[in-house]
Scaffold this motif. Structure first.
Motif, PDB file in Angstrom:
ATOM      1  N   THR A  62       0.833  -1.206   0.000  1.00 16.04           N
ATOM      2  CA  THR A  62       0.000   0.000   0.000  1.00 16.04           C
ATOM      3  C   THR A  62       0.863   1.250   0.000  1.00 16.04           C
ATOM      4  O   THR A  62       0.478   2.272  -0.547  1.00 16.04           O
ATOM      5  N   ASP A  63       2.034   1.172   0.626  1.00 11.98           N
ATOM      6  CA  ASP A  63       2.919   2.324   0.776  1.00 11.98           C
ATOM      7  C   ASP A  63       4.347   1.909   0.489  1.00 11.98           C
ATOM      8  O   ASP A  63       4.787   0.844   0.933  1.00 11.98           O
ATOM      9  N   VAL A  64       5.066   2.766  -0.245  1.00 15.06           N
ATOM     10  CA  VAL A  64       6.481   2.545  -0.505  1.00 15.06           C
ATOM     11  C   VAL A  64       7.160   3.902  -0.449  1.00 15.06           C
ATOM     12  O   VAL A  64       6.677   4.877  -1.032  1.00 15.06           O
ATOM     13  N   GLY A  65       8.269   3.969   0.267  1.00  8.38           N
ATOM     14  CA  GLY A  65       9.033   5.205   0.345  1.00  8.38           C
ATOM     15  C   GLY A  65      10.510   4.906   0.482  1.00  8.38           C
ATOM     16  O   GLY A  65      10.911   3.771   0.777  1.00  8.38           O
ATOM     17  N   LEU A  66      11.324   5.930   0.273  1.00 11.29           N
ATOM     18  CA  LEU A  66      12.773   5.778   0.349  1.00 11.29           C
ATOM     19  C   LEU A  66      13.411   7.160   0.469  1.00 11.29           C
ATOM     20  O   LEU A  66      12.771   8.180   0.219  1.00 11.29           O
ATOM     21  N   TYR A  67      14.661   7.170   0.854  1.00 14.13           N
ATOM     22  CA  TYR A  67      15.454   8.397   0.818  1.00 14.13           C
ATOM     23  C   TYR A  67      16.264   8.375  -0.463  1.00 14.13           C
ATOM     24  O   TYR A  67      16.830   7.341  -0.831  1.00 14.13           O
ATOM     25  N   ILE A 118       0.569  -1.909  -5.235  1.00 12.26           N
ATOM     26  CA  ILE A 118       1.932  -1.592  -5.683  1.00 12.26           C
ATOM     27  C   ILE A 118       2.769  -2.871  -5.759  1.00 12.26           C
ATOM     28  O   ILE A 118       3.050  -3.507  -4.750  1.00 12.26           O
ATOM     29  N   ALA A 119       3.157  -3.234  -6.986  1.00 14.76           N
ATOM     30  CA  ALA A 119       3.967  -4.425  -7.223  1.00 14.76           C
ATOM     31  C   ALA A 119       5.414  -4.066  -7.571  1.00 14.76           C
ATOM     32  O   ALA A 119       6.319  -4.883  -7.405  1.00 14.76           O
ATOM     33  N   SER A 120       5.629  -2.840  -8.061  1.00 18.86           N
ATOM     34  CA  SER A 120       6.982  -2.382  -8.383  1.00 18.86           C
ATOM     35  C   SER A 120       7.011  -0.863  -8.382  1.00 18.86           C
ATOM     36  O   SER A 120       5.969  -0.210  -8.488  1.00 18.86           O
ATOM     37  N   ILE A 134      19.650   5.430  -3.465  1.00 19.91           N
ATOM     38  CA  ILE A 134      18.617   5.404  -2.425  1.00 19.91           C
ATOM     39  C   ILE A 134      19.156   4.807  -1.134  1.00 19.91           C
ATOM     40  O   ILE A 134      20.181   4.132  -1.113  1.00 19.91           O
ATOM     41  N   ASP A 135      18.405   5.053  -0.081  1.00 23.06           N
ATOM     42  CA  ASP A 135      18.707   4.483   1.230  1.00 23.06           C
ATOM     43  C   ASP A 135      17.379   4.301   1.960  1.00 23.06           C
ATOM     44  O   ASP A 135      16.399   4.993   1.675  1.00 23.06           O
ATOM     45  N   VAL A 136      17.328   3.377   2.862  1.00 26.96           N
ATOM     46  CA  VAL A 136      16.182   3.112   3.741  1.00 26.96           C
ATOM     47  C   VAL A 136      14.879   2.959   2.948  1.00 26.96           C
ATOM     48  O   VAL A 136      13.998   3.808   2.986  1.00 26.96           O
ATOM     49  N   LEU A 137      14.761   1.876   2.231  1.00 28.27           N
ATOM     50  CA  LEU A 137      13.522   1.540   1.537  1.00 28.27           C
ATOM     51  C   LEU A 137      12.520   1.061   2.587  1.00 28.27           C
ATOM     52  O   LEU A 137      12.818   0.164   3.366  1.00 28.27           O
ATOM     53  N   VAL A 138      11.350   1.694   2.619  1.00 28.85           N
ATOM     54  CA  VAL A 138      10.297   1.290   3.555  1.00 28.85           C
ATOM     55  C   VAL A 138       9.035   0.971   2.768  1.00 28.85           C
ATOM     56  O   VAL A 138       8.783   1.561   1.726  1.00 28.85           O
ATOM     57  N   TYR A 139       8.255   0.022   3.292  1.00 24.51           N
ATOM     58  CA  TYR A 139       7.015  -0.341   2.609  1.00 24.51           C
ATOM     59  C   TYR A 139       6.065  -0.990   3.592  1.00 24.51           C
ATOM     60  O   TYR A 139       6.469  -1.493   4.636  1.00 24.51           O
ATOM     61  N   ALA A 140       4.784  -0.935   3.240  1.00 26.12           N
ATOM     62  CA  ALA A 140       3.741  -1.550   4.051  1.00 26.12           C
ATOM     63  C   ALA A 140       2.986  -2.553   3.194  1.00 26.12           C
ATOM     64  O   ALA A 140       2.623  -2.249   2.056  1.00 26.12           O
TER      65      ALA A 140
END
Length: 167
Positions: A62-67, A118-120, A134-140
């Motif tokens: 549902t959520d994807v983020g990164l630096y 979200i699959a990719s 990138i750094d610190v990939l986060v996802y839910a």
């Protein structure tokens, strides 16, 4: 592929690599969480111009983020990071643009899809040879499917009628 189902591109043209900043103290770019970051590394003779960093998930999110970072040096034209999210069929479902991308890997960017498709994702800095970092990939994870409510048969108890008595 990592044990949690996250993979990055590994092709003849492009390969995501882990970059250990502690081995390169002369570099000006610092990661958000030292010492490592992920670099979109174009394979020679290719460049990263218009070639995004691709990350795939084994299960929907549902959520994807990164630096993001490794942007233009001071005085150069600003770079805009474009993060796109795709469903399992490759259809774009979310897009966000954020800029300027800083040199240090400190700018957060993320996408949200309440349907959990979200699959990719791709991160692209556009027509520049500066690699996406990138750094610190986060996802839910996407929420589990809820069972459909169905009517449950109920039993009714009939109150017994009074028992006849002899008087």
């Amino acid at each position: 592929q990592a044990s949690d189902g996250v993979t990055c591109e590994d092709s003849a043209a492009n390969k995501a690599i882990i970059y250990d900043h502690s081995l390169h103290p002369e570099e000006s770019t610092d990661p958000y969480s030292a010492p490592n970051s992920v670099v979109n590394n174009a394979q020679s003779p290719n460049t990263s111009a218009n070639v995004p960093l691709v990350i795939r998930f084994a299960s929907a999110k549902t959520d994807v983020g990164l630096y993001m970072g490794n942007g233009a040096p001071v005085g150069a034209a600003a770079i805009v990071g474009v993060l796109r999210a795709f469903d399992a069929n490759g259809q774009e479902i979310c897009i966000v643009r954020n800029g300027p991308v800083p040199d240090d890997i400190t700018e957060f960017i993320g996408v949200h899809d309440p349907a959990g498709r979200i699959a990719s994702i791709t991160l692209d800095y556009g027509n520049t040879t500066i690699a996406e970092v990138i750094d610190v990939l986060v996802y839910a994870p996407a929420p589990a499917a809820r069972p459909t409510a169905t009517a449950t048969p109920t039993s009714t108890t009939v109150a017994p009628s009074p028992t006849p008595t002899i008087t």
